[in-house]
Write a protein that holds these residues in place. Sequence first.
Motif, PDB file in Angstrom:
ATOM      1  N   TRP A 171      -8.320   8.057   0.330  1.00  0.00           N
ATOM      2  CA  TRP A 171      -8.530   6.972  -0.631  1.00  0.00           C
ATOM      3  C   TRP A 171      -9.935   7.048  -1.212  1.00  0.00           C
ATOM      4  O   TRP A 171     -10.210   6.443  -2.242  1.00  0.00           O
ATOM      5  N   TYR A 226      -1.948   1.813  -4.907  1.00  0.00           N
ATOM      6  CA  TYR A 226      -1.625   3.223  -4.732  1.00  0.00           C
ATOM      7  C   TYR A 226      -2.736   4.116  -5.270  1.00  0.00           C
ATOM      8  O   TYR A 226      -3.525   3.728  -6.131  1.00  0.00           O
ATOM      9  N   LYS A 227      -2.752   5.353  -4.753  1.00  0.00           N
ATOM     10  CA  LYS A 227      -3.762   6.333  -5.154  1.00  0.00           C
ATOM     11  C   LYS A 227      -3.335   7.041  -6.439  1.00  0.00           C
ATOM     12  O   LYS A 227      -2.180   7.452  -6.567  1.00  0.00           O
ATOM     13  N   GLU A 242       0.799  -1.217   0.000  1.00  0.00           N
ATOM     14  CA  GLU A 242       0.000   0.000   0.000  1.00  0.00           C
ATOM     15  C   GLU A 242       0.840   1.279   0.000  1.00  0.00           C
ATOM     16  O   GLU A 242       1.666   1.494   0.872  1.00  0.00           O
ATOM     17  N   GLN A 243       0.599   2.132  -0.993  1.00  0.00           N
ATOM     18  CA  GLN A 243       1.026   3.531  -1.060  1.00  0.00           C
ATOM     19  C   GLN A 243       2.469   3.736  -0.621  1.00  0.00           C
ATOM     20  O   GLN A 243       2.769   4.411   0.364  1.00  0.00           O
TER      21      GLN A 243
END
Length: 619
Positions: A294, A286-287, A259-260
């Motif tokens: 998010w 990921y964003k 994540e990210q």
Amino acid sequence: MTSRRDVLKATGALAGAAALTGALSGTWTASGAAKAPEDTRKSIPDNLPEGLYNPRQRWLRAASAGLFLHWGMRTYPGFRDAASWEAAITGGGWTADYWVDEARKLDASYVVLTSFHSRLGYSRAWPSKIPGSASTKRDFLGELIDAAQAKGLHVILYMTDDPQWHAEGGFEQLDSAAYSAYKGKQVDLTTRPGFGEYSYDNFVEVMENYPGLSGFWIDNDNEYWEQNGLYELIRKRRPSWLLSNNNEDTPIMDTVSNEQKVGMVPDYDYPAALYTPMPRLTEACYKLPTKGQWWFDGSDSTVDTHLSVGRYITNAGSSVKSLMAETAQVNGKFPAQQEAFNTFMAGYLPAIRETYRDTVGGGYMYGGMQPGAWNDGAYGVVTISKRDPKVQYLHVTTAPSSGDTLTVRDNGYKVVGVSDYRSGKRLAFTQRDGRVTISGISAWDEHDTILRVRTASREGLYPQRLVKATASAAADGYPASALTDGSFLTWWDSGATLPVSITLDLGERRAVSFLAVNQREWSPTYNRETFGRKEDSARIKDYEVHVSDDGSEWGSPVLAGVLESARGVRFIDLDVPRTRYVRLTVTTTWAAETVPAFYRKLGIDEIRVGYRSPMGHGA
């Protein structure tokens, strides 16, 4: 830390190692250095033997990307009950086809629906007979599954383990009284055990009601799930479904999601932050919007196109799936700048699809040229065609600071032709000293210049069966013999010993021009802290190389140096006319003492010994 061998055993990846080795190995005639090994591979199959990868993973292994949708009752402007949320969705014109079509613009093969989220009101976008949190009467999940299946996509459902945000926004979102009445006993949903039981029941209900679902995306583990065999139950009832875990490498899961990640150099090189080696199925989560939550928080944040395209391509270069998060509004539509990015990708990706979609990452267990930093500030990754492994694609995601040339370490591949992938223009090249230099590149793409490289064979590497490896130290079960067994499913582990020496016995005096080292990709390439966990690069830093004719007298080092902390195959260049033994002594690694999980740790998959480099030129 979970043993990587345990993970591979649990996922079936240790079985069938011989089949994989056979598929990727070449032949060699042991007549000195007179004849190069021929690359006899015909193809890298889409679906490797069932003993190596579980068949349920096939569709995801063939995918490049997914769309991650955080969309729930707390989506801006936020709602306090399911009825008002549902009315706003339907009144806004929500349709599942919109999400599916936007996912296809990104060449995504799946959608992860995230409504049962701790920050989104624990809302279930589907009808449920289990009281305890918001549930809609309209079956948005079912409609999404149907729309996705109609267009060849999969749907995975996100499930949270975490009750801690149950009163966010100033009101209670978990109804312990209703659930307790349903269960006939007192259950406090605001505790981890109580929430674990509640969410367990929801897993079971979803399994029963949605056979068209493709699996669960799980945001960490809950103790109740583990104690009551939830994952084993899913495997029994829905054996074709995938299980993905966020930020944890859990053996029973099919996928590790990451994540990210940030802090990489260059910033788009997402795999530099990952800690899971092939052939584990790995996801980068990921964003796309550069700012904000998010989920939709009322803002229309920018999308950094170069960063996002770079992530997409570098992930493909490590066989990592890009799970891109977009912030759907209540009516399902994406903010304008995210929608514009999707439209851009719909025009950008089709022309280069075969260079990232039907490929494997190069520089790792499947072979290929060296990825990473190239000449004059250039940076990029390598992909290898599954259908024709003699074709490699060089993705230049950062162009050289000046000039029209690119120089890449060839890793023993004899190049016979190079062309600009988009235009088809043939490019001049020269090959010597372990590198291929390509010239006449007249136009650098802003995001990804792609060069198609045709190879004939792999030359100048002694076959692994000829080289015998020993080491001054090894962890139990990770012997030095794994360094030259031709398999990336076994590896050597130093047992946290430094300095440590690896001795390579060539059987007789032979020429040695370089070592090609594939270190275990189980750590990021830089010092970082993520989710309270300190990580660092468990890779070779300072080293020395000695040679000997008899294995007893070593003399002074023929080379001492520092190996860069980077993913993919790394090279130690030597110029030894003849020797029998080569000793690589690692004195330090990159990981700092403040990061004990990685400090003094070292694992190496394979070391290849090269005796000469391919030479040639063309246009």
